[in-house]
Scaffold this motif. Structure first.
Motif, short mmCIF file in Angstrom:
data_model
loop_
_atom_site.label_atom_id
_atom_site.label_comp_id
_atom_site.label_asym_id
_atom_site.label_seq_id
_atom_site.Cartn_x
_atom_site.Cartn_y
_atom_site.Cartn_z
N LEU A 1 0.84 -1.21 0.00
CA LEU A 1 0.00 0.00 0.00
C LEU A 1 0.87 1.25 0.00
O LEU A 1 0.61 2.20 -0.74
N SER A 2 1.91 1.24 0.80
CA SER A 2 2.82 2.39 0.86
C SER A 2 3.51 2.60 -0.50
O SER A 2 3.59 3.74 -0.99
N THR A 3 3.97 1.51 -1.10
CA THR A 3 4.62 1.60 -2.42
C THR A 3 3.64 2.10 -3.47
O THR A 3 3.98 2.93 -4.31
N TYR A 4 2.41 1.61 -3.41
CA TYR A 4 1.38 2.05 -4.35
C TYR A 4 1.11 3.54 -4.19
O TYR A 4 1.04 4.28 -5.18
N ASN A 5 0.96 4.00 -2.95
CA ASN A 5 0.71 5.43 -2.71
C ASN A 5 1.86 6.29 -3.22
O ASN A 5 1.63 7.37 -3.78
N THR A 6 3.08 5.81 -3.06
CA THR A 6 4.24 6.53 -3.58
C THR A 6 4.19 6.59 -5.10
O THR A 6 4.48 7.64 -5.70
N SER A 7 3.81 5.49 -5.74
CA SER A 7 3.76 5.47 -7.21
C SER A 7 2.64 6.38 -7.72
O SER A 7 2.78 7.02 -8.77
N VAL A 8 1.53 6.45 -6.99
CA VAL A 8 0.43 7.35 -7.37
C VAL A 8 0.91 8.81 -7.28
O VAL A 8 0.66 9.61 -8.19
N LYS A 9 1.60 9.11 -6.20
CA LYS A 9 2.11 10.48 -6.02
C LYS A 9 3.08 10.85 -7.14
O LYS A 9 3.03 11.94 -7.70
N ARG A 10 3.96 9.92 -7.48
CA ARG A 10 4.93 10.15 -8.56
C ARG A 10 4.20 10.37 -9.89
O ARG A 10 4.54 11.28 -10.65
N PHE A 11 3.20 9.55 -10.17
CA PHE A 11 2.41 9.70 -11.39
C PHE A 11 1.76 11.08 -11.44
O PHE A 11 1.80 11.76 -12.47
N GLU A 12 1.16 11.50 -10.34
CA GLU A 12 0.50 12.79 -10.29
C GLU A 12 1.49 13.94 -10.52
O GLU A 12 1.18 14.90 -11.23
N GLU A 13 2.68 13.83 -9.93
CA GLU A 13 3.69 14.89 -10.11
C GLU A 13 4.12 15.00 -11.58
O GLU A 13 4.20 16.10 -12.12
N VAL A 14 4.39 13.86 -12.19
CA VAL A 14 4.85 13.86 -13.59
C VAL A 14 3.72 14.32 -14.51
O VAL A 14 3.95 15.11 -15.44
N ALA A 15 2.51 13.88 -14.25
CA ALA A 15 1.36 14.28 -15.08
C ALA A 15 1.10 15.78 -14.94
O ALA A 15 0.77 16.45 -15.93
N GLU A 16 1.27 16.30 -13.75
CA GLU A 16 1.07 17.74 -13.54
C GLU A 16 2.13 18.55 -14.29
O GLU A 16 1.83 19.57 -14.90
N LYS A 17 3.37 18.07 -14.27
CA LYS A 17 4.44 18.75 -15.01
C LYS A 17 4.15 18.72 -16.52
O LYS A 17 4.34 19.72 -17.21
N LEU A 18 3.67 17.58 -17.01
CA LEU A 18 3.30 17.47 -18.42
C LEU A 18 2.19 18.46 -18.75
O LEU A 18 2.24 19.16 -19.77
N TYR A 19 1.19 18.54 -17.89
CA TYR A 19 0.09 19.48 -18.09
C TYR A 19 0.62 20.91 -18.16
O TYR A 19 0.21 21.70 -19.03
N ASP A 20 1.52 21.26 -17.24
CA ASP A 20 2.09 22.61 -17.24
C ASP A 20 2.83 22.92 -18.54
O ASP A 20 2.70 24.02 -19.09
N LEU A 21 3.59 21.94 -19.04
CA LEU A 21 4.30 22.14 -20.31
C LEU A 21 3.34 22.31 -21.48
O LEU A 21 3.55 23.17 -22.35
N LEU A 22 2.31 21.48 -21.50
CA LEU A 22 1.31 21.60 -22.57
C LEU A 22 0.60 22.95 -22.52
O LEU A 22 0.35 23.58 -23.57
N LYS A 23 0.29 23.37 -21.32
CA LYS A 23 -0.37 24.68 -21.14
C LYS A 23 0.56 25.81 -21.59
O LYS A 23 0.12 26.75 -22.27
N LYS A 24 1.82 25.70 -21.23
CA LYS A 24 2.80 26.72 -21.62
C LYS A 24 2.92 26.79 -23.14
O LYS A 24 2.95 27.88 -23.72
N LYS A 25 2.96 25.61 -23.78
CA LYS A 25 3.06 25.58 -25.25
C LYS A 25 1.82 26.20 -25.89
O LYS A 25 1.93 26.99 -26.82
N GLU A 26 0.66 25.84 -25.37
CA GLU A 26 -0.59 26.39 -25.90
C GLU A 26 -0.63 27.91 -25.74
O GLU A 26 -1.01 28.63 -26.67
N ASP A 27 -0.25 28.40 -24.59
CA ASP A 27 -0.23 29.85 -24.34
C ASP A 27 0.74 30.55 -25.28
O ASP A 27 0.44 31.63 -25.82
N LEU A 28 1.92 29.95 -25.48
CA LEU A 28 2.92 30.56 -26.36
C LEU A 28 2.44 30.58 -27.81
O LEU A 28 2.61 31.59 -28.51
N GLU A 29 1.81 29.51 -28.25
CA GLU A 29 1.29 29.47 -29.62
C GLU A 29 0.17 30.48 -29.79
O GLU A 29 0.07 31.14 -30.83
#
Length: 147
Positions: free
Chosen positions: A22-50
């Motif tokens: 359970l602890s390992t799973y929660n850590t992997s969920v947190k990691r997924f959320e962090e990476v997905a949020e960074k991807l979202y930020d990059l996509l948003k930045k690209k959209e804004d720049l375009e």
């Protein structure tokens, strides 16, 4: 005389393994959320720049500035592709950990069911013993009363 589950130690080990999973799973969920949020930020930045670049093209923009924006967008796109791969890897890891957690939960549930069944059988056996003792006491009373 209390009930002692014969697989208590194994059940405790399985419970600990489940908690670790359970602890390992929660850590992997947190990691997924962090990476997905960074991807979202990059996509948003690209959209804004375009969007900004399109707006500026209407009012006029120097060729040098267009090149600069395009170079920046290209770099953003490379980062986006890298983060998309990282998100996919994080998702796969998270799903793998989720599957392990589910398996550990199933193992623990099996032992809990075994313990529950054993306790039920133990209580039934105690009822039978008590009933036999009551019968013996009744017979002894009857015999003593009759004499």
């Amino acid at each position: 005389m209390g009930y002692q589950f014969k697989f208590e130690k194994i059940m405790a080990v399985k419970e600990r393994e489940k908690n670790e999973a359970l602890s390992t799973y929660n850590t992997s969920v947190k990691r997924f959320e962090e990476v997905a949020e960074k991807l979202y930020d990059l996509l948003k930045k690209k959209e804004d720049l375009e969007s900004y670049q399109s707006m500026k093209l209407v009012s006029g923009l120097a060729v040098q500035e267009i090149r600069h924006h395009q170079h920046f967008i290209d770099n953003l796109q490379k980062s986006i592709e890298q983060y998309q791969q990282m998100v996919q890897n994080a998702r796969n890891h998270m799903l793998f950990q989720q599957e392990k957690l589910m398996q550990k939960n199933i193992e623990v549930k099996k032992y809990e069911k075994m313990k529950e069944k054993g306790l039920h059988e133990f209580l039934e056996e105690i009822k039978h013993i008590e009933a036999r003792q009551m019968d013996d006491i009744s017979i002894q009373h009857f015999v003593h009363r009759g004499s």
